[in-house]
Structure formats: C-alpha cells, structure tokens
Design a protein around this motif. Structure first.
Motif, PDB file in Angstrom:
ATOM      1  N   THR A  56      20.516  -4.747 -11.797  1.00 39.81           N
ATOM      2  CA  THR A  56      20.806  -3.836 -12.913  1.00 39.81           C
ATOM      3  C   THR A  56      19.640  -2.890 -13.168  1.00 39.81           C
ATOM      4  OG1 THR A  56      22.192  -5.533 -13.904  1.00 39.81           O
ATOM      5  CG2 THR A  56      21.464  -3.750 -15.351  1.00 39.81           C
ATOM      6  N   LEU A  57      18.430  -3.420 -13.116  1.00 37.93           N
ATOM      7  CA  LEU A  57      17.248  -2.588 -13.357  1.00 37.93           C
ATOM      8  C   LEU A  57      17.019  -1.599 -12.218  1.00 37.93           C
ATOM      9  CD1 LEU A  57      14.857  -5.301 -14.821  1.00 37.93           C
ATOM     10  CD2 LEU A  57      16.203  -3.590 -16.057  1.00 37.93           C
ATOM     11  N   ILE A  58      17.298  -2.007 -10.985  1.00 40.38           N
ATOM     12  CA  ILE A  58      17.168  -1.087  -9.853  1.00 40.38           C
ATOM     13  C   ILE A  58      18.168   0.056  -9.994  1.00 40.38           C
ATOM     14  CG2 ILE A  58      17.527  -0.866  -7.351  1.00 40.38           C
ATOM     15  CD1 ILE A  58      16.375  -3.788  -7.185  1.00 40.38           C
ATOM     16  N   ALA A  59      19.384  -0.245 -10.437  1.00 42.99           N
ATOM     17  CA  ALA A  59      20.384   0.814 -10.646  1.00 42.99           C
ATOM     18  C   ALA A  59      19.889   1.813 -11.690  1.00 42.99           C
ATOM     19  CB  ALA A  59      21.716   0.204 -11.065  1.00 42.99           C
ATOM     20  N   ARG A  60      19.261   1.327 -12.737  1.00 40.54           N
ATOM     21  CA  ARG A  60      18.707   2.233 -13.751  1.00 40.54           C
ATOM     22  C   ARG A  60      17.590   3.076 -13.143  1.00 40.54           C
ATOM     23  NH1 ARG A  60      17.708  -1.331 -19.088  1.00 40.54           N
ATOM     24  NH2 ARG A  60      16.638   0.605 -19.649  1.00 40.54           N
ATOM     25  N   PHE A  61      16.730   2.461 -12.349  1.00 46.06           N
ATOM     26  CA  PHE A  61      15.619   3.139 -11.689  1.00 46.06           C
ATOM     27  C   PHE A  61      16.117   4.256 -10.776  1.00 46.06           C
ATOM     28  CE2 PHE A  61      12.470   2.511  -7.979  1.00 46.06           C
ATOM     29  CZ  PHE A  61      11.549   3.416  -8.486  1.00 46.06           C
ATOM     30  N   LYS A  62      17.145   3.966  -9.986  1.00 49.64           N
ATOM     31  CA  LYS A  62      17.620   4.915  -8.986  1.00 49.64           C
ATOM     32  C   LYS A  62      18.606   5.940  -9.521  1.00 49.64           C
ATOM     33  CE  LYS A  62      18.789   3.387  -4.819  1.00 49.64           C
ATOM     34  NZ  LYS A  62      19.140   2.505  -3.684  1.00 49.64           N
ATOM     35  N   PHE A  63      19.534   5.495 -10.347  1.00 49.77           N
ATOM     36  CA  PHE A  63      20.688   6.341 -10.664  1.00 49.77           C
ATOM     37  C   PHE A  63      20.738   6.843 -12.101  1.00 49.77           C
ATOM     38  CE2 PHE A  63      22.213   3.252  -7.386  1.00 49.77           C
ATOM     39  CZ  PHE A  63      22.155   4.139  -6.320  1.00 49.77           C
ATOM     40  N   ARG A  64      19.862   6.375 -12.965  1.00 45.84           N
ATOM     41  CA  ARG A  64      19.931   6.771 -14.371  1.00 45.84           C
ATOM     42  C   ARG A  64      18.669   7.491 -14.834  1.00 45.84           C
ATOM     43  NH1 ARG A  64      22.564   1.358 -15.748  1.00 45.84           N
ATOM     44  NH2 ARG A  64      24.689   1.716 -15.076  1.00 45.84           N
ATOM     45  N   SER A  65      17.957   8.085 -13.889  1.00 48.27           N
ATOM     46  CA  SER A  65      16.764   8.880 -14.198  1.00 48.27           C
ATOM     47  C   SER A  65      15.742   8.102 -15.010  1.00 48.27           C
ATOM     48  CB  SER A  65      17.152  10.164 -14.942  1.00 48.27           C
ATOM     49  OG  SER A  65      17.992  10.955 -14.156  1.00 48.27           O
ATOM     50  N   GLU A  66      15.424   6.877 -14.527  1.00 47.85           N
ATOM     51  CA  GLU A  66      14.419   6.057 -15.187  1.00 47.85           C
ATOM     52  C   GLU A  66      13.304   5.681 -14.196  1.00 47.85           C
ATOM     53  OE1 GLU A  66      15.991   2.767 -17.463  1.00 47.85           O
ATOM     54  OE2 GLU A  66      17.692   3.956 -18.166  1.00 47.85           O
ATOM     55  N   PRO A  67      12.528   6.698 -13.735  1.00 48.81           N
ATOM     56  CA  PRO A  67      11.473   6.415 -12.768  1.00 48.81           C
ATOM     57  C   PRO A  67      10.341   5.557 -13.331  1.00 48.81           C
ATOM     58  CG  PRO A  67      11.315   8.686 -13.498  1.00 48.81           C
ATOM     59  CD  PRO A  67      12.591   8.134 -14.062  1.00 48.81           C
ATOM     60  N   GLY A  68      10.296   5.384 -14.638  1.00 52.07           N
ATOM     61  CA  GLY A  68       9.261   4.557 -15.254  1.00 52.07           C
ATOM     62  C   GLY A  68       9.292   3.105 -14.810  1.00 52.07           C
ATOM     63  N   TRP A  69      10.394   2.668 -14.220  1.00 50.81           N
ATOM     64  CA  TRP A  69      10.456   1.295 -13.703  1.00 50.81           C
ATOM     65  C   TRP A  69       9.535   1.100 -12.499  1.00 50.81           C
ATOM     66  CZ3 TRP A  69      12.195  -2.610 -16.316  1.00 50.81           C
ATOM     67  CH2 TRP A  69      13.152  -2.406 -17.307  1.00 50.81           C
ATOM     68  N   ALA A  70       9.062   2.181 -11.900  1.00 51.45           N
ATOM     69  CA  ALA A  70       8.243   2.060 -10.692  1.00 51.45           C
ATOM     70  C   ALA A  70       6.995   1.212 -10.926  1.00 51.45           C
ATOM     71  CB  ALA A  70       7.851   3.448 -10.174  1.00 51.45           C
ATOM     72  N   ARG A  71       6.323   1.387 -12.035  1.00 48.22           N
ATOM     73  CA  ARG A  71       5.072   0.649 -12.249  1.00 48.22           C
ATOM     74  C   ARG A  71       5.295  -0.852 -12.400  1.00 48.22           C
ATOM     75  NH1 ARG A  71      -0.279   1.809 -13.136  1.00 48.22           N
ATOM     76  NH2 ARG A  71      -1.416   0.256 -14.326  1.00 48.22           N
ATOM     77  N   PRO A  72       6.212  -1.319 -13.259  1.00 49.62           N
ATOM     78  CA  PRO A  72       6.408  -2.778 -13.309  1.00 49.62           C
ATOM     79  C   PRO A  72       6.940  -3.351 -11.992  1.00 49.62           C
ATOM     80  CG  PRO A  72       7.935  -1.668 -14.799  1.00 49.62           C
ATOM     81  CD  PRO A  72       6.975  -0.641 -14.308  1.00 49.62           C
ATOM     82  N   PHE A  73       7.788  -2.595 -11.294  1.00 48.45           N
ATOM     83  CA  PHE A  73       8.263  -3.063  -9.990  1.00 48.45           C
ATOM     84  C   PHE A  73       7.084  -3.168  -9.011  1.00 48.45           C
ATOM     85  CE2 PHE A  73      12.909  -1.285 -10.276  1.00 48.45           C
ATOM     86  CZ  PHE A  73      13.162  -2.153 -11.320  1.00 48.45           C
ATOM     87  N   ALA A  74       6.211  -2.148  -9.021  1.00 47.68           N
ATOM     88  CA  ALA A  74       5.060  -2.154  -8.117  1.00 47.68           C
ATOM     89  C   ALA A  74       4.129  -3.329  -8.423  1.00 47.68           C
ATOM     90  CB  ALA A  74       4.304  -0.830  -8.219  1.00 47.68           C
ATOM     91  N   GLN A  75       3.993  -3.677  -9.684  1.00 53.04           N
ATOM     92  CA  GLN A  75       3.148  -4.825 -10.033  1.00 53.04           C
ATOM     93  C   GLN A  75       3.715  -6.111  -9.440  1.00 53.04           C
ATOM     94  OE1 GLN A  75       0.010  -4.824 -11.972  1.00 53.04           O
ATOM     95  NE2 GLN A  75       0.101  -6.619 -10.640  1.00 53.04           N
TER      96      GLN A  75
END
Length: 197
Positions: free
Chosen positions: A35-54
């Motif tokens: 669900t969070l990846i879908a938000r990251f990719k398809f809902r214009s939420e690039p801010g997920w990159a930092r917690p994912f990268a951690q």
C-alpha cells in the motif's frame, strides 16, 4: 529466502548464471508495504523515499555492498512514464540512500548516476506474467547510455529499484550494463514479492 550471497531460490536453481550476482531486499511486498509503495509510485508521494531507504540500509548485506564503492544506478523509466509521474521512484531511493550515507556516522559516500541506463521503450503490463514472459517483454528494452560507457567499464554497479517480482527487470538491466563493460552487477530493492504470490 535469500542465501548468504543474497540470491533467492529461483536464481540459485537456474542453470544459467544470473546477471545479477546479489540482490538484497528490505521487506516483502505485502501489507502494509504494498500500500505504501503504491502511494510512493502512483499518488505523488516521493517523501516515502527516505524511510524506505533507511529500511534498505538496515537490510543485511546492504552496508557491505555499499562499502565496495559501487556505481549506484536506478532502473530507468520511459520518458512518457517519467512525464506522467513527475519523478523516477528508483532515483528518489538512490538520492535518499546517498543522503543517509553522507549524513551517517561514519559517513561513506558512493558514486551514483541517474542516466547510466536508458529505457528504450514501454513494455506491456507485466503484473500477471511469469518470469519467462517478462523476460521476453523486456528484451532490448534497456541500454547503457553511450555517454556513460567509460564510467561503467570494469565497475561494480549496484542497481536500485522499488520492487522486484520475478527479477526479470533487474536481469535485463544487468545484462545491458555488462554489455557496456560493467564487471559485476548487484541489486538493492525496497521490496521483493514473496515466491508464493
């Protein structure tokens, strides 16, 4: 389950040697991550990159891979897909990883190159396809950018993407990098689809 080198069972049992020598994934592509990846990719939420990268940095084998000083390269999007989305999620992950590594204690920088690979064409939807069909779809889709061939020559290249399902995208991208002279290709992804899905 990956072995000591980060290879999954499918790669270990294939008769041909995999183009990607090691693949590390932070999480399984399942709830809540899907669900969070879908938000990251398809809902214009690039801010997920930092917690994912951690989480990617915390995964076993990631730090060891980064300490080899690889050239870190994102899986590219087509120009049309990049225009629709406004950003490449794989490049967002690379930038977040770079920021975390530079700001860490101790800090260790790595080289990254957003345009080392280019995607030459769009592929049909692959969600319902198996690995062999995906490989057929992806044949000839990736190429090393001709202006960056010298930077790839003899290097360990670390591919970064958000999700791997069958490994077909990583495999074909790695083949293009090897054809351009990369000595070794590894991969780091945020999520890996469990084998039973």
């Amino acid at each position: 389950m990956p072995d000591d080198r980060g290879l999954c069972g499918a790669c270990l049992t294939r008769p041909d040697s995999p183009a990607v020598q090691q693949c590390v994934a932070a999480v399984e592509y399942a709830y809540p991550w899907d669900t969070l990846i879908a938000r990251f990719k398809f809902r214009s939420e690039p801010g997920w990159a930092r917690p994912f990268a951690q989480l990617m940095l915390n995964a076993p084998h990631t730090v060891a891979m980064l300490h080899t000083r690889p050239l870190v390269v994102p899986i590219p999007l087509t120009a049309a897909r990049l225009g629709e989305r406004g950003y490449n999620q794989a490049w967002e992950l690379v930038k977040a990883l770079r920021g975390l590594c530079r700001g860490g204690q101790p800090a260790w920088p790595f080289d990254s190159l957003a345009t080392a690979l280019v995607r030459l064409g769009e592929t049909p939807d692959q969600h319902s396809l198996g690995r062999e069909a995906r490989l057929r779809n992806l044949r000839g889709v990736f190429a090393a950018h001709p202006h960056h061939a010298r930077q790839l020559d003899g290097r360990h290249v670390l591919l970064v993407d958000d999700v791997t399902t069958t490994g077909a995208t990583l495999h074909t991208a790695a083949q293009a990098l090897q054809q351009a002279g990369a000595a070794r290709v590894s991969a780091l992804v945020f999520a890996r689809t469990p084998p039973n899905r």
